[in-house]
Design a protein around this motif. Structure first.
Motif, PDB file in Angstrom:
ATOM      1  N   LEU A 149      -9.503  -3.153   3.071  1.00 36.66           N
ATOM      2  CA  LEU A 149     -10.493  -2.973   3.739  1.00 36.66           C
ATOM      3  C   LEU A 149     -11.993  -3.713   3.501  1.00 36.66           C
ATOM      4  N   GLN A 150     -11.997  -3.663   2.256  1.00 37.64           N
ATOM      5  CA  GLN A 150     -13.234  -4.232   1.954  1.00 37.64           C
ATOM      6  C   GLN A 150     -13.129  -5.685   1.612  1.00 37.64           C
ATOM      7  N   GLN A 200      -4.086   4.918  -1.829  1.00 41.87           N
ATOM      8  CA  GLN A 200      -5.471   4.833  -1.185  1.00 41.87           C
ATOM      9  C   GLN A 200      -6.348   3.606  -1.791  1.00 41.87           C
ATOM     10  N   SER A 201      -6.481   3.596  -3.034  1.00 42.25           N
ATOM     11  CA  SER A 201      -7.233   2.724  -3.664  1.00 42.25           C
ATOM     12  C   SER A 201      -6.939   1.045  -3.105  1.00 42.25           C
ATOM     13  N   CYS A 246       0.950  -0.974  -0.041  1.00 41.73           N
ATOM     14  CA  CYS A 246       0.099  -0.044  -0.141  1.00 41.73           C
ATOM     15  C   CYS A 246       0.840   1.032  -0.069  1.00 41.73           C
ATOM     16  N   ARG A 271     -10.160   1.818   9.603  1.00 42.58           N
ATOM     17  CA  ARG A 271     -10.202   2.893   8.600  1.00 42.58           C
ATOM     18  C   ARG A 271      -9.653   4.379   9.039  1.00 42.58           C
ATOM     19  N   ASP A 286      -8.137   0.617   0.446  1.00 39.32           N
ATOM     20  CA  ASP A 286      -9.810   0.664   0.298  1.00 39.32           C
ATOM     21  C   ASP A 286     -10.064  -0.791   0.015  1.00 39.32           C
ATOM     22  N   SER A 287      -9.514  -1.288  -0.775  1.00 34.08           N
ATOM     23  CA  SER A 287      -9.452  -2.736  -1.493  1.00 34.08           C
ATOM     24  C   SER A 287      -9.101  -3.702  -0.213  1.00 34.08           C
ATOM     25  N   THR A 343     -13.867  -2.859  11.211  1.00 34.74           N
ATOM     26  CA  THR A 343     -13.431  -2.098   9.576  1.00 34.74           C
ATOM     27  C   THR A 343     -13.158  -0.600   9.958  1.00 34.74           C
ATOM     28  N   ASN A 344     -14.298  -0.011  10.249  1.00 36.59           N
ATOM     29  CA  ASN A 344     -14.390   1.352  10.580  1.00 36.59           C
ATOM     30  C   ASN A 344     -13.248   1.755  11.474  1.00 36.59           C
TER      31      ASN A 344
END
Length: 416
Positions: free
Chosen positions: A256-257, A249-250, A239, A273, A253-254, A269-270
């Motif tokens: 975290l998904q 960042q993408s 990352c 984040r 985010d991936s 997860t939050n």
């Protein structure tokens, strides 16, 4: 230097030092990733280990700086911090008649979160969410404590998160020993990898040794990257774009998904984040994170789920489902050095089997014996009654049936 020490006192120091070492064996040198060159010793009667770090002071000024650093550090007593045990200062005339040798004796823990993650990758054995929250609590608590002391860690990553024989987290800040380097400095000197915050990544690209940043918030970001690695059982360095000095960042985010797809809760997860906010002023402080943990502390302590989620099971039916694994499943899950049973200490007791403090120089106050929340009962370690010294308000004393404790206690042999 050391002229204020009498011959009798110097002889007494040598005798105490030799008597102390008689309790230990298997001396060997180790080039530790955080502590540098140290000598390791095993206790003759239990599995505890210590390390001895030698520091050379070439002037009175340097000796004063070292002893002041150690005097400050030895008062940081917290159940999730590595404890400094003793300091011995002596003349080193074989090198220089005007120099002193400082011997620092510290707790040492060979196991780390990094070694645990390696065991869990092949085959993949993910942590139950209850274990993740317990890990979070045992990292947030000592770092909030250090924040109160105006002290930063400086290099949070799995290899620097140590685990004792019971699976409890033990941390040592990057300058635990005088002269220690933080993760950013090590990266600039091509000594090690580190989970750098966005500001530090940009400064790394520009080779700027004097980066201006909030050190606590940079540690929080490193903690977020560490949690991503723990949750996904894969390193998070991909990352970080070291060439361009930025976070991808993408990809964050991936990941975290992916955490959500693995049935970890939205709350968790939050939480991660928030740690990974690009703007450091939007990230929580360690005290902020501790306030979050305090809301659920008793439930985290007892591995009790403290959330329920609405999960859409079909277009016409909404049910409540918790991603928390039942207690029986946790007990039968793969053994891990991250605690399976609550062991957050609430008072520190001295153990009789710990070494007596060594003779101190006049600049140094006497250092007490190592403190522990356990005492020896035959060959079995038993938790003792505790009262918090770390929290403003007293926590409830939690008692657990012995048979249940035996099931959830993780022994060192289980992970080998």
């Amino acid at each position: 230097m050391g002229a204020d020490q009498s011959d009798a006192n110097e002889m007494k120091t040598s005798q105490q030092y030799q008597m102390f070492l008689l309790s230990y064996s298997k001396e060997r040198e180790s080039d530790h990733n955080q502590f540098g060159l140290v000598k390791l010793y095993n206790h003759n009667q239990n599995n505890s280990m210590i390390c001895i770090k030698k520091l050379q002071a070439k002037s009175e000024t340097e000796l004063t700086q070292i002893t002041n650093h150690l005097r400050k550090r030895k008062i940081y007593v917290h159940p999730n911090l590595v404890q400094l045990l003793a300091v011995r200062t002596s003349n080193e005339q074989s090198i220089c008649s005007d120099s002193s040798l400082v011997m620092v004796i510290s707790e040492f823990f060979p196991d780390s979160l990094d070694s645990e993650l390696k065991k869990r990758r092949q085959p993949v054995k993910r942590y139950p969410e209850s274990h993740i929250w317990l890990l979070i609590q045992q990292i947030v608590d000592p770092l909030a404590f250090l924040e109160d002391q105006k002290q930063v860690h400086g290099d949070i990553q799995p290899q620097n998160i140590y685990l004792d024989e019971n699976g409890s987290v033990k941390l040592a800040e990057s300058n635990y020993f005088p002269g220690g380097q933080n993760g950013f400095q090590k990266m600039l000197l091509i000594k090690d990898k580190a989970y750098l915050s966005p500001i530090l990544l940009d400064n790394y690209r520009n080779m700027n040794f004097k980066a201006q940043h909030n050190e606590y918030k940079s540690d929080v970001f490193s903690f977020g990257m560490t949690l991503l690695e723990v949750l996904l059982l894969e390193e998070s360095y991909d990352c970080m774009d070291f060439q361009n000095g930025c976070i991808i960042q993408s990809l964050v985010d991936s990941k975290l998904q992916k955490v959500r797809r693995l049935n970890y809760s939205q709350l968790l997860t939050n939480f991660v984040r928030e740690l990974l906010q690009i703007e450091e002023n939007q990230r929580p402080s360690w005290s902020d994170l501790k306030q979050v943990i305090d809301q659920f502390r008793d439930k985290i302590f007892n591995l009790i789920p403290f959330y329920q989620e609405k999960r859409q099971m079909s277009p016409n039916k909404v049910v409540y489902q918790s991603s928390y694994a039942p207690q029986q499943q946790i007990l039968s899950s793969p053994q891990s050095k991250i605690l399976s049973s609550p062991r957050q200490p609430q008072v520190l007791y001295q153990t009789y089997h710990q070494p007596q403090p060594l003779y101190q120089t006049k600049q140094m106050p006497q250092i007490p014996m190592q403190q522990s929340i356990y005492f020896e009962s035959g060959q079995k370690q038993v938790p003792i009654k505790k009262i918090t010294k770390l929290e403003d308000s007293a926590s409830k004393q939690i008692q657990q049936p012995e048979n249940n404790l035996e099931k959830t206690t993780l022994k060192q042999s289980d992970t080998k």
